[in-house]
Design a protein around this motif. Structure first.
Motif: not given
Length: 115
Positions: A19-22, A57-61, A67-68, A79-82
């Protein structure tokens, strides 16, 4: 002064999660589009996901379903939950704030997926 500080990267085995945080300061966080980008070795920086001011939200394929991206306005943090990480997810991940006139970038955090 605008600052974006990423954290949460590290080494993880294939199939694992991070989980990334910014943490964001100096912008009107709730009104800006926030994005996560990544730069893999030997490649250009590419969009991973973004979230708009309305929460859309939008995600690449390559990351859809794994990812969320989310944002917490009270904490001025995105956040980016991977999940289900793959070796090809290995990259430096960057947080970006999209304002009406410019983009602001964090310093990046390294994600390495390896057995």
């Amino acid at each position: 002064q605008v600052q974006l500080v990423e954290s949460g990267g590290g080494l993880v085995r294939p199939g694992g999660s991070l989980r990334l945080s910014c943490a964001v300061s100096g912008v009107i966080f709730s009104r800006d589009v926030m994005g996560w980008y990544r730069r893999a070795p030997g490649k250009q920086r590419e969009l991973v996901a973004y979230i708009d001011s309305g929460g859309g939200t939008t995600y690449v394929d390559p990351v859809k379903g794994r990812f969320t991206i989310s944002r917490d306005s009270a904490k001025n943090t995105v956040y980016l939950q991977m999940n289900s990480l793959k070796p090809e997810d290995t990259a430096v991940y960057y947080c970006c704030a999209e304002t009406p006139r410019t983009q602001y970038w964090g310093q990046g955090t390294q994600v390495t997926v390896s057995s």
